[in-house]
Design an enzyme around this catalytic site. Structure first.
Site, mmCIF file in Angstrom:
data_model
loop_
_atom_site.group_PDB
_atom_site.id
_atom_site.type_symbol
_atom_site.label_atom_id
_atom_site.label_comp_id
_atom_site.label_asym_id
_atom_site.label_seq_id
_atom_site.Cartn_x
_atom_site.Cartn_y
_atom_site.Cartn_z
ATOM 1 N N TYR A 54 0.827 -1.205 0.000
ATOM 2 C CA TYR A 54 0.000 0.000 0.000
ATOM 3 C C TYR A 54 0.863 1.257 0.000
ATOM 4 C CZ TYR A 54 -3.165 3.691 1.518
ATOM 5 O OH TYR A 54 -3.869 4.863 1.597
ATOM 6 N N HIS A 84 -5.422 15.819 -3.881
ATOM 7 C CA HIS A 84 -5.706 16.027 -2.467
ATOM 8 C C HIS A 84 -5.592 17.496 -2.052
ATOM 9 C CE1 HIS A 84 -5.747 11.738 -2.373
ATOM 10 N NE2 HIS A 84 -5.777 11.656 -1.061
ATOM 11 N N ASN A 197 0.298 12.417 4.937
ATOM 12 C CA ASN A 197 -0.411 11.532 5.848
ATOM 13 C C ASN A 197 0.095 11.753 7.268
ATOM 14 O OD1 ASN A 197 -2.086 9.375 6.679
ATOM 15 N ND2 ASN A 197 -1.728 8.364 4.707
ATOM 16 N N TYR A 283 -19.420 34.372 43.783
ATOM 17 C CA TYR A 283 -18.654 33.250 43.240
ATOM 18 C C TYR A 283 -17.614 33.704 42.211
ATOM 19 C CZ TYR A 283 -21.952 29.798 45.203
ATOM 20 O OH TYR A 283 -22.706 29.022 46.045
ATOM 21 N N ARG A 286 -14.782 34.869 44.513
ATOM 22 C CA ARG A 286 -14.263 33.894 45.473
ATOM 23 C C ARG A 286 -13.782 32.610 44.795
ATOM 24 N NH1 ARG A 286 -18.273 31.054 49.148
ATOM 25 N NH2 ARG A 286 -19.615 32.682 48.299
ATOM 26 N N PHE A 331 -2.367 8.022 12.067
ATOM 27 C CA PHE A 331 -2.721 9.336 11.533
ATOM 28 C C PHE A 331 -4.034 9.867 12.109
ATOM 29 C CE2 PHE A 331 -4.133 5.916 8.718
ATOM 30 C CZ PHE A 331 -5.509 6.053 8.872
#
Length: 512
Positions: A54, A84, A197, A283, A286, A331
């Protein structure tokens, strides 16, 4: 000018900042060149043997079972990059693209990608000649890594695509290479895939965000302390013994910061023994260290994730030293996407509690005798009323951005890539949350300084005096309304820069 050396063991976050935001020169050490050459020899052996592997002798994604003849494998790599490079939208900032390129060089230099050293050297040449590819903001799903953004970077190596011009304009890549004396690269088998990749875009943005968040979380302690001081709050909730009994590390650091920032203040002295003073502060005052401290602990977790990724091999397939070429899922950006989403939640809350303190400072019924909206002549003048509107709008946007991107997924590539991380989206929106936090802290800084100025003749803490000096040079004394937007931009620059913290630390010592 500094030099960053990329070794076969990787780089540091400081290296990335020096290249992404600075002008550091990048060099590859001899061990990394040797590691790449050894890895490439294995790929060449596979080519000679004619084995189907591959990415070397097959197509990609859903086309992984399509065998490619030897004479067309170089063409395959070039076609891969062109197809791509399919992003759309505005260009990513220069610092993000430079970080991405440096991390891709780092990945190749680990010697598990099967590329010739000249490919990594070509990326280094782009960095050192300040040639920054034009990378559109949309296109990555975070698996298989940042394919489209990295393809836009790789396309420039081929003398195609676009680069960022001096004013951010789009410039033809071939012309840009020619101007600096660089030549296009001819890719060999496996090299196109190795260039695109991986998680480099996500990791680059996360590392930049970590640096920015660390600074902003300390500034958040500063602005909180200034606001508490201006509102005649109490320093007692920040005593160390009260935080030792709930031992979250970040909480203790933030509480210690705020307590120290409030010392040596005539403003604080003025009400310390006043029986009419509130027994408990709100709040937002504090609980400042409980929120900011939790954000610090979140940042520590995110930093651990990023540090692991910096020493990781994220290519696919990988070339192992024993000669095997194996497919992996490294990846996939889930670790980075989760971390970015977590940090975005934390940063959004640091901003949200800051806005609540701003609202108290401006409200005449809760600000303990400060004038309405911090205007000495409220009515004709609106003071900082609309600055709080702006802060409220930003808090609302941060709440939307804090919704996690990493829980989303859309299948792609004919269902071969059927679960993706959305890590690019997570890290990109994290940058927006932090930019928004800068604005929120700027509004709190401006309001707190106005409040301290209005407490005169009482003098504030050393931190308060440093802040009044820094902002007073920009905003002047409280008075009639002025054009607020420039003041808020100037306050943003003070929050983002190192000068205020440095001035405070000269007075009280280092902050945590």
């Amino acid at each position: 000018m500094s030099t960053v050396t990329i070794r076969s063991t990787g780089i540091t976050p400081a290296d990335l900042l020096a290249v992404a935001r600075g002008a550091a020169t990048v060099v590859l050490d001899s061990a990394s060149l040797d590691a790449m050459a050894a890895s490439r020899a294995i790929v060449d052996g596979i080519e000679a043997a004619g084995r189907p592997v591959y990415g070397v002798s097959t197509g990609f994604g859903a086309l992984a079972n399509t065998f490619v003849a030897p004479e067309r494998r170089a063409e395959l790599q070039h076609a891969l990059i062109r197809s791509h490079a399919a992003g759309v939208g505005a260009p990513m900032p220069r610092e993000v693209v430079r970080a991405m390129m440096l991390l891709r060089v780092r990945s190749l230099a680990l010697g598990r990608s099967g590329v010739r050293p000249l490919v990594a050297e070509a990326l280094v040449d782009l960095l050192n000649h300040d040639v920054t590819p034009w990378v559109p903001e949309h296109g990555s799903l975070g698996a298989s890594g940042d394919l489209a953004p990295l393809a836009h970077c790789a396309l420039v190596l081929l003398g195609e695509g676009w680069v960022l011009g001096p004013a951010g304009e789009r410039v033809d890549a071939a012309d840009a290479l020619r101007r600096v004396g660089l030549k296009p690269v001819e890719l060999a088998a496996k090299e196109g895939l190795a260039l695109i990749n991986g998680t480099d875009g996500m990791l680059g943005m996360l590392l930049l965000a970590i640096h920015d968040a660390a600074h902003l979380f300390t500034v958040a302690d500063v602005t909180a302390a200034l606001a508490i001081e201006a509102m005649l709050g109490s320093e007692r909730p920040f005593l160390p013994e009260l935080h030792a009994i709930r031992p979250h590390p970040g909480q203790s650091v933030s509480a210690a910061n705020i307590h120290r920032l409030l010392q040596d203040s005539r403003v604080m002295d003025s009400h310390r023994d006043d029986l009419a003073h509130a027994v408990q502060d709100a709040y937002s005052m504090r609980c400042a260290p409980q929120v900011a401290g939790a954000a610090r602990d979140t940042l520590d977790f995110v930093r651990t994730v990023a540090d692991r990724e910096l020493v990781s091999v994220v290519d696919n397939p990988v070339v192992l030293p024993d000669g095997r070429v194996e497919s992996t899922g490294n990846f996939h950006g889930a670790p980075l996407g989760f971390a970015a989403d977590f940090l975005a939640i934390a940063a959004a809350e640091v901003g949200a509690i800051a806005e609540r303190r701003v609202d108290r400072l401006l409200d005449v019924t809760r600000s303990r005798d400060l004038p309405a909206f911090l205007s000495p002549d409220a009515g004709v003048n609106s003071g900082l009323m609309i600055a709080q509107y702006t802060a409220a709008g930003i808090v609302a946007e941060n709440r939307r951005l804090a919704a996690p991107a990493s829980v989303d997924s859309l299948p792609t590539s004919g269902m071969q890539e059927d679960h993706v991380s959305m890590g690019w989206a997570a890290t990109k929106k994290l940058r927006t949350v932090l930019d928004n936090l800068t604005s929120l802290l700027a509004v709190e800084l401006l309001a707190a300084v106005r409040g301290l100025q209005l407490r005169a003749p009482l003098t504030p803490s050393p931190a308060g005096r440093a802040a009044v000096e820094a902002l007073g040079a920009i905003a002047g004394e409280p008075g009639p309304d002025v054009f607020l937007a420039p003041l808020m931009e100037a306050a943003r620059a003070v929050v983002a820069g190192p000068e205020l913290r440095a001035a405070i630390e000269r007075e009280i010592g280092p902050l945590g």
